[in-house]
Write a protein that holds these residues in place. Structure first.
Motif, mmCIF file in Angstrom:
data_model
loop_
_atom_site.group_PDB
_atom_site.id
_atom_site.type_symbol
_atom_site.label_atom_id
_atom_site.label_comp_id
_atom_site.label_asym_id
_atom_site.label_seq_id
_atom_site.Cartn_x
_atom_site.Cartn_y
_atom_site.Cartn_z
ATOM 1 N N LYS A 108 0.840 -1.206 0.000
ATOM 2 C CA LYS A 108 0.000 0.000 0.000
ATOM 3 C C LYS A 108 0.871 1.251 0.000
ATOM 4 C CE LYS A 108 -3.461 2.512 2.682
ATOM 5 N NZ LYS A 108 -4.229 2.542 3.928
ATOM 6 N N GLN A 109 1.911 1.267 0.823
ATOM 7 C CA GLN A 109 2.803 2.431 0.883
ATOM 8 C C GLN A 109 3.457 2.677 -0.472
ATOM 9 O OE1 GLN A 109 3.206 4.564 3.638
ATOM 10 N NE2 GLN A 109 4.035 5.759 1.954
ATOM 11 N N LEU A 110 3.889 1.600 -1.133
ATOM 12 C CA LEU A 110 4.501 1.758 -2.452
ATOM 13 C C LEU A 110 3.511 2.337 -3.450
ATOM 14 C CD1 LEU A 110 6.615 -1.509 -2.834
ATOM 15 C CD2 LEU A 110 7.388 0.749 -2.099
ATOM 16 N N PHE A 111 2.274 1.847 -3.424
ATOM 17 C CA PHE A 111 1.283 2.337 -4.381
ATOM 18 C C PHE A 111 0.869 3.779 -4.086
ATOM 19 C CE2 PHE A 111 1.338 -1.766 -6.169
ATOM 20 C CZ PHE A 111 0.855 -1.606 -7.461
ATOM 21 N N LEU A 112 0.875 4.162 -2.834
ATOM 22 C CA LEU A 112 0.644 5.578 -2.507
ATOM 23 C C LEU A 112 1.788 6.429 -3.065
ATOM 24 C CD1 LEU A 112 -0.691 5.218 1.145
ATOM 25 C CD2 LEU A 112 -2.005 5.976 -0.873
ATOM 26 N N GLN A 113 3.011 5.907 -3.002
ATOM 27 C CA GLN A 113 4.163 6.618 -3.564
ATOM 28 C C GLN A 113 4.030 6.715 -5.083
ATOM 29 O OE1 GLN A 113 6.878 8.065 -1.738
ATOM 30 N NE2 GLN A 113 7.000 9.032 -3.739
ATOM 31 N N PHE A 114 3.673 5.612 -5.732
ATOM 32 C CA PHE A 114 3.483 5.642 -7.192
ATOM 33 C C PHE A 114 2.423 6.675 -7.573
ATOM 34 C CE2 PHE A 114 4.825 0.969 -7.164
ATOM 35 C CZ PHE A 114 6.089 1.223 -7.672
ATOM 36 N N GLN A 115 1.352 6.707 -6.815
ATOM 37 C CA GLN A 115 0.271 7.662 -7.081
ATOM 38 C C GLN A 115 0.776 9.102 -6.935
ATOM 39 O OE1 GLN A 115 -3.145 7.774 -4.321
ATOM 40 N NE2 GLN A 115 -4.411 7.287 -6.122
ATOM 41 N N ALA A 116 1.537 9.357 -5.878
ATOM 42 C CA ALA A 116 2.085 10.695 -5.648
ATOM 43 C C ALA A 116 3.034 11.119 -6.774
ATOM 44 C CB ALA A 116 2.815 10.746 -4.304
ATOM 45 N N LEU A 117 3.695 10.142 -7.390
ATOM 46 C CA LEU A 117 4.611 10.420 -8.487
ATOM 47 C C LEU A 117 3.891 10.590 -9.821
ATOM 48 C CD1 LEU A 117 7.412 7.881 -7.499
ATOM 49 C CD2 LEU A 117 7.596 10.389 -7.469
ATOM 50 N N GLY A 118 2.585 10.322 -9.828
ATOM 51 C CA GLY A 118 1.811 10.460 -11.060
ATOM 52 C C GLY A 118 1.936 9.286 -12.009
ATOM 53 N N PHE A 119 2.406 8.155 -11.507
ATOM 54 C CA PHE A 119 2.519 6.966 -12.350
ATOM 55 C C PHE A 119 1.145 6.337 -12.543
ATOM 56 C CE2 PHE A 119 7.080 6.138 -10.636
ATOM 57 C CZ PHE A 119 7.589 7.126 -11.479
ATOM 58 N N ASN A 120 0.919 5.774 -13.733
ATOM 59 C CA ASN A 120 -0.341 5.065 -13.969
ATOM 60 C C ASN A 120 -0.123 3.604 -14.342
ATOM 61 O OD1 ASN A 120 0.310 5.118 -16.747
ATOM 62 N ND2 ASN A 120 -0.760 7.057 -17.018
ATOM 63 N N ARG A 121 1.134 3.211 -14.434
ATOM 64 C CA ARG A 121 1.476 1.799 -14.667
ATOM 65 C C ARG A 121 2.642 1.440 -13.765
ATOM 66 N NH1 ARG A 121 2.357 0.870 -20.951
ATOM 67 N NH2 ARG A 121 2.368 -1.321 -20.337
ATOM 68 N N VAL A 122 2.618 0.213 -13.266
ATOM 69 C CA VAL A 122 3.675 -0.267 -12.384
ATOM 70 C C VAL A 122 4.059 -1.675 -12.828
ATOM 71 C CG1 VAL A 122 4.272 -0.928 -10.022
ATOM 72 C CG2 VAL A 122 2.916 1.132 -10.434
ATOM 73 N N PHE A 123 5.362 -1.930 -12.841
ATOM 74 C CA PHE A 123 5.880 -3.238 -13.213
ATOM 75 C C PHE A 123 6.592 -3.870 -12.023
ATOM 76 C CE2 PHE A 123 5.911 -0.482 -16.929
ATOM 77 C CZ PHE A 123 5.150 -1.224 -17.825
ATOM 78 N N VAL A 124 6.553 -5.193 -11.969
ATOM 79 C CA VAL A 124 7.318 -5.932 -10.964
ATOM 80 C C VAL A 124 7.815 -7.218 -11.606
ATOM 81 C CG1 VAL A 124 5.312 -7.159 -9.960
ATOM 82 C CG2 VAL A 124 7.375 -6.808 -8.575
ATOM 83 N N GLU A 125 9.049 -7.585 -11.259
ATOM 84 C CA GLU A 125 9.645 -8.822 -11.737
ATOM 85 C C GLU A 125 9.728 -9.781 -10.569
ATOM 86 O OE1 GLU A 125 13.455 -7.626 -13.254
ATOM 87 O OE2 GLU A 125 12.582 -6.647 -15.010
ATOM 88 N N VAL A 126 9.371 -11.054 -10.828
ATOM 89 C CA VAL A 126 9.394 -12.058 -9.763
ATOM 90 C C VAL A 126 9.725 -13.415 -10.385
ATOM 91 C CG1 VAL A 126 6.894 -12.446 -9.878
ATOM 92 C CG2 VAL A 126 8.108 -12.998 -7.776
ATOM 93 N N LEU A 127 10.533 -14.192 -9.685
ATOM 94 C CA LEU A 127 10.837 -15.532 -10.178
ATOM 95 C C LEU A 127 9.571 -16.383 -10.150
ATOM 96 C CD1 LEU A 127 14.273 -16.276 -8.469
ATOM 97 C CD2 LEU A 127 13.847 -15.658 -10.866
#
Length: 173
Positions: A108-127
């Protein structure tokens, strides 16, 4: 549980969580010799750089005794050329603190940060063999692609997920 922005003074404790969580999370996924060679000192240096890097956001989770038991970080990777997008780089918790909702709070904290940065897409890499992928899927991450990578001589599938509706993710908290 307290979630807060990391400071340089947290680097050594983040490094300990990083090494210990990798050894438990990636046991039987990444070769043992690689995991055994992980170093608190090397990871401390890495986290000093990560915390200091402009455009990188590092958060920690502290237990009731004020000990760091997890961390997460995000920003925009240099290889990410998609406009108005960012990357969830990591969320790691000590094994004994997993399954208690702390990862959810960090996400949640990360997504609040993404929102504050004005991002509308987020990527994550996972094995592919890392069960955390199911956590991301629960929060509506969509599989974008898979690629082969090699770690310590072992070939693995790296899954790249995407979120393209941050408000939808935040509504789940």
């Amino acid at each position: 549980m307290v979630i807060r922005r990391a400071t340089l003074a947290d680097a050594i404790d983040i490094a300990k969580v990083h090494v210990d969580s990798w050894r438990s999370t990636y046991k039987n996924i990444i070769p043992d010799e690689f995991l055994k060679k992980l170093s608190y000192d090397q990871r401390t240096d890495l986290w000093i750089r990560n915390i200091s890097k402009e455009g990188n956001y590092v958060f920690v989770a502290e237990n009731n005794e004020g000990e760091i038991v997890g961390f997460a970080d995000c920003g925009k990777k240099e290889k990410n050329t998609v406009t108005e997008s960012g990357d969830l780089t990591s969320i790691y918790l000590l094994e004994e603190y997993q399954g208690k909702g702390i990862g959810k709070q960090l996400l949640k904290q990360l997504f609040l940060q993404f929102q504050a940065l004005g991002f509308n897409r987020v990527f994550v890499e996972v094995l592919e063999d890392n069960n955390t992928r199911y956590f991301y899927e629960y929060y509506d991450a969509s599989l974008l692609k898979s690629e082969k990578i090699t770690i310590a001589g072992a070939e693995m599938n790296l899954l790249i997920y995407e979120w393209n509706n941050l408000n939808q993710v935040l509504s789940k908290f």
